[in-house]
Design an enzyme around this catalytic site. Sequence first.
Site, PDB file in Angstrom:
ATOM      1  N   LYS A 102       0.849  -1.194   0.000  1.00 25.61           N
ATOM      2  CA  LYS A 102       0.000   0.000   0.000  1.00 25.61           C
ATOM      3  C   LYS A 102       0.875   1.230   0.000  1.00 25.61           C
ATOM      4  O   LYS A 102       1.999   1.197   0.504  1.00 25.61           O
ATOM      5  CB  LYS A 102      -0.870   0.023   1.258  1.00 25.61           C
ATOM      6  CG  LYS A 102      -2.018   1.011   1.194  1.00 25.61           C
ATOM      7  CD  LYS A 102      -3.166   0.433   0.415  1.00 25.61           C
ATOM      8  CE  LYS A 102      -4.429   1.228   0.547  1.00 25.61           C
ATOM      9  NZ  LYS A 102      -5.592   0.388   0.233  1.00 25.61           N
TER      10      LYS A 102
HETATM   11  N1  GLU Z   1      -7.471   0.211  -3.167  1.00 26.76           N
HETATM   12  C1  GLU Z   1      -8.219  -0.978  -3.389  1.00 26.76           C
HETATM   13  C2  GLU Z   1      -8.225  -1.831  -2.131  1.00 26.76           C
HETATM   14  O1  GLU Z   1      -7.977  -1.363  -1.055  1.00 26.76           O
HETATM   15  C3  GLU Z   1      -7.760  -1.717  -4.630  1.00 26.76           C
HETATM   16  C4  GLU Z   1      -6.334  -2.153  -4.617  1.00 26.76           C
HETATM   17  C5  GLU Z   1      -5.857  -2.709  -5.967  1.00 26.76           C
HETATM   18  O2  GLU Z   1      -6.636  -2.766  -6.892  1.00 26.76           O
HETATM   19  O3  GLU Z   1      -4.687  -3.079  -6.027  1.00 26.76           O
HETATM   20  O4  GLU Z   1      -8.529  -2.994  -2.178  1.00 26.76           O
END
Ligand code: GLU
Length: 410
Positions: A102
């Site tokens: 993240k």
């Molecule tokens: N931000 C989204 C989540 O928290 C998608 C993450 C992604 O597609 O890699 O799941």
Amino acid sequence: MGAFEAVRGFFQGSAERLGLEPEMREMLSRPYRELAVQVRVPMDDGSLAVFPGYRVQYNGARGPYKGGVRFHPQVTLDEIRCFAALMTWKTALLDLPFGGGKGGVRVDPKLLSEAELERLSRRFMHAVGHLVGPTRDVMAPDVNTDARVMGWMFDQYSRHVGWHPEIITGKPLALGGSLGRDAATGRGALVCLDRLVREWGWSREETRVVVQGFGNAGSWFARLADEWGYRVIGISDSKGAVVNPGGLEPHMVLAHKRETGSVAGFYGGETLEADELLGVEADVIVPAALEESIRADNVDRIRAKVILEVANYPVTPEAEQVLLGRGVTVVPDILSSAGGVVVSYLEWAQNTQHERWREQEVNDRLAEMMTAATEAVITRSERYEVTLREAAYDIAVARVAEAERARGYW
Ligand code: GLU
């Protein structure tokens, strides 16, 4: 309790139930790698602003690190760590060939011009780009980041490395984005709810749903739930809430929000304070805003039977204990919010094969994968008499541990 510590607690419960070996517990209870950077942005007025940015790569045993990037004034390393851990369990639960990561920048994007936002996006990619790659780390949208931001980041990376659309997902269609990606988190959550509703013997028409947070995930969820015949009776955003026990028309609420900046004041319902939404009598509450929106200090207001977590980490462990004690079912984020990363995987798969799939094909595969994961969680929760969250973690943690062992631990 910090956000990361809370989510680590969910992992530790699983480690205990699965009897994981001590070195495995050590490896999986902390991130593999963390990068803190300065994001230096030349501002329109000629000044230079420096924002703190992070990319946490939690675990990569099952594939490239995967996860979004958020721009928000509350971003901290602890919070990003928490979400990177969640991504690890989310991708494992959905059996996607990815690990978890993240990123985030502590900035209020609402105070930036479009040109400043573009420079911020490019500078962030510039600062973390050496960690990124189709087999290394694949970023995506999250809070306050969208296809436009992904397009700029993709371009920034490509300038140095060449055409690699598979280094980032949630891109504009013109740059290899996937049909269906925009709606994916909301749609995936709805598929999950729909499967559970069938399990409980409820009907869509009688299921009253309240949605807290009307950004990408919340607004798609509400619109699709309405289309599928659910009764959406309350919607909130950071500025206010609108409620109508007879049902709202979410697409009209969205039009109102686009026009006025908030759902508050929508003609088709009664306007309340944003935090009054949790107390509305409904069957399902869908927290789709930020983390920790249901906490020890407001959990007593809740009168719903089910909490469907569409945000990441919206319910604190203390609040969950209270809810479970009252017989409320909590559908865990690593399951119900996984639709976005599922379609990110489908986008990445299309990019790596130089293909483009029809929207129906994407939606069908999303539904298939969300249904399979939901069924696996229901079955495990019944068989071992554990909560849905415990069942989801046990499946995910066991998969990551198995991959670590198969690789020889390093
Ligand atoms: N931000 C989204 C989540 O928290 C998608 C993450 C992604 O597609 O890699 O799941």
